[in-house]
Design an enzyme around this catalytic site. Structure first.
Site, PDB file in Angstrom:
ATOM      1  N   GLU A 285       0.832  -1.218   0.000  1.00 30.08           N
ATOM      2  CA  GLU A 285       0.000   0.000   0.000  1.00 30.08           C
ATOM      3  C   GLU A 285       0.865   1.265   0.000  1.00 30.08           C
ATOM      4  OE1 GLU A 285      -3.167  -0.234  -0.496  1.00 30.08           O
ATOM      5  OE2 GLU A 285      -3.223  -2.402  -0.233  1.00 30.08           O
ATOM      6  N   GLU A 362      -0.595  -2.566  -9.575  1.00 29.41           N
ATOM      7  CA  GLU A 362      -0.485  -3.623  -8.562  1.00 29.41           C
ATOM      8  C   GLU A 362       0.883  -4.282  -8.613  1.00 29.41           C
ATOM      9  OE1 GLU A 362      -2.483  -4.172  -6.052  1.00 29.41           O
ATOM     10  OE2 GLU A 362      -3.485  -2.436  -6.920  1.00 29.41           O
ATOM     11  N   ASP A 366       3.672  -4.351  -5.693  1.00 30.77           N
ATOM     12  CA  ASP A 366       4.259  -5.612  -5.229  1.00 30.77           C
ATOM     13  C   ASP A 366       5.777  -5.527  -5.279  1.00 30.77           C
ATOM     14  OD1 ASP A 366       1.853  -6.791  -4.759  1.00 30.77           O
ATOM     15  OD2 ASP A 366       1.860  -8.108  -6.514  1.00 30.77           O
TER      16      ASP A 366
HETATM   17 ZN    ZN Z   1      -2.715  -2.784  -4.445  1.00 29.51          ZN
END
Ligand code: ZN
Length: 420
Positions: A285, A362, A366
């Protein structure tokens, strides 16, 4: 000759139905393939079979649900049911003494009628889903009472937000004339900003309360991590998990105005996970924050919204469109709904592109978590939370590309291994 709007919309809806059904079929076929190699050490065969059985049940049920909504859509379009409902709303208004009725009040009644009818037609499906499918696979403990209470609560909340929103939209259109697209867009933009900033502090607490994080050791780890990254950390809260929410994202969220941002971690995220796994998920996040992902998406979303309202402004006064669906007048709310029918292929394309961007973000987040030493823990944490959700661990690539903004677990795991 008038453009064949109705034929076009019906044809389009069948084309999209066939495509979506094909995707469901691909997904169902994929579910019979067995455990992906990358999950060998992370998920036992028994666990995998259990999740797959659940996904297969849901997947089969989807065929039925989609077929029903396709029939419903066909009836609505073919028999001009929107025009019929619009007239019902008008008759109610005049019988209540509002002769000549304003378009705004008629629009609001029309909206409420549509919401009530669609909830009623959707009810058997959601009952079957909750009390047959979910019950068969264990995890849900909703009683019939709490099912209806939470449904009605959500419905009232939707009305409390939806009714003023629609009334304001219609008012702005009436008030600002030809340039309504600009003012409507400004309003939508402001509304979203207000919701994003007020939701966690004002609205969410109405439904459930956040508690401060008790685990001091975890707190220390998170504070260290935030310092290393330069994240302006405020308070750390624990938010109760929403029992209705079945998501493959949203393990935590940030809120509060700058300079300090508060973190709320969902209770379910803390359950069964190690401290390192929680930090790994939070670091993901933080990656979104570091790369300004939310802001970028927000801006793209606003450009998209402006485009929609601008193009709509070229259709709003086009009588042929309204006539094609049985309307004698040109109510703006209806115009917007009909416009959405016509515009749906472009909308589909826009969703596809934003989903692609989300997936890229995303992977970036990561990668960020991995770069800060959490590659291993992030893998373990993601697997654990996906297990907790009984997620489908074997997603078809076409299906997930079309339906999801987040990459499938298997792809994320592969991404985390590849960059090692
Ligand atoms: Zn995310």
């Amino acid at each position: 000759m008038e453009p064949l709007y109705k034929e076009y919309v019906l044809g389009l809806s069948y084309a999209s139905y066939i495509f979506v059904t094909y995707l469901n079929y691909r997904q169902l076929r994929k579910l019979h393939e067995g455990r992906p190699k990358i999950l060998t050490k992370l998920v036992t065969p028994e666990e995998f079979d259990r999740f797959t059985a659940y996904s297969i049940d849901k997947s089969k049920f989807l065929f039925l649900g989609d077929a029903f909504s396709q029939l419903q859509n066909t009836a609505v379009i073919y028999f001009n049911l929107l025009a019929w409902l619009w007239n019902v709303a008008g008759r109610w208004l005049s019988s209540a003494g509002y002769s000549g009725g304003s378009e705004i009040s008629q629009g609001v009644i029309f909206f409420l009628l549509i919401s009530v009818i669609s909830s009623i037609t959707a009810l058997p499906f959601s009952l079957y889903n909750t009390f047959v499918i979910e019950a068969r696979h264990g995890s849900k403990t909703l009683t019939i009472g709490s099912f209806f209470v939470s449904g009605i609560k959500g419905y009232l909340f939707g009305g409390a937000v939806g009714v003023p929103l629609i009334a304001t939209f219609l008012y702005i259109v009436q008030w600002s004339g030809d340039r309504f697209y600009f003012y409507v867009w400004m309003f939508a933009c402001l509304f979203q900003l207000v919701m994003v900033s007020l939701y966690p502090t004002l609205i969410q607490p109405l439904f459930h309360e956040c508690k401060p994080l008790q685990d001091d050791e975890l707190k220390g780890h998170i504070e260290n991590l935030a310092r290393r990254i330069g994240f302006p950390l405020g308070k750390i809260h624990v938010a109760p998990s929403d029992p209705n929410k079945h998501t493959n994202h949203g393990y935590s969220y940030f809120f509060g105005f700058s300079p300090n941002k508060h973190i709320a971690i969902f209770e379910s995220t803390l359950k069964d996970t190690t401290r390192d796994e929680v930090c790994a998920l939070l670091c993901h996040e933080f990656g979104h924050w570091k790369y300004n992902h939310v802001m970028k998406l927000f801006i793209i979303h606003q450009i998209h919204l402006f485009g929609i309202f601008y193009i709509f402004s070229h259709f709003i006064n086009h009588s042929g469109l309204y006539r094609a669906f049985g309307f004698e007048s040109k109510p703006a709310l209806v115009g917007f709904m009909l416009f959405q029918y016509i515009f749906s292929p472009f909308e589909g394309l826009a969703t596809f592109l934003t989903n692609a961007l989300c997936r890229k973000q995303e992977f970036q987040a990561d990668e960020f978590s991995k770069r800060h030493g959490y590659g291993e823990s992030l893998r373990a944490g993601l697997v654990r939370l996906n297990k907790q959700d009984c997620s489908n661990l074997n997603l078809d690539s076409w299906y997930s590309t079309y339906h999801y903004s987040h990459p499938p677990l298997v792809d994320r795991l592969k991404g985390l291994v590849k960059t090692e």
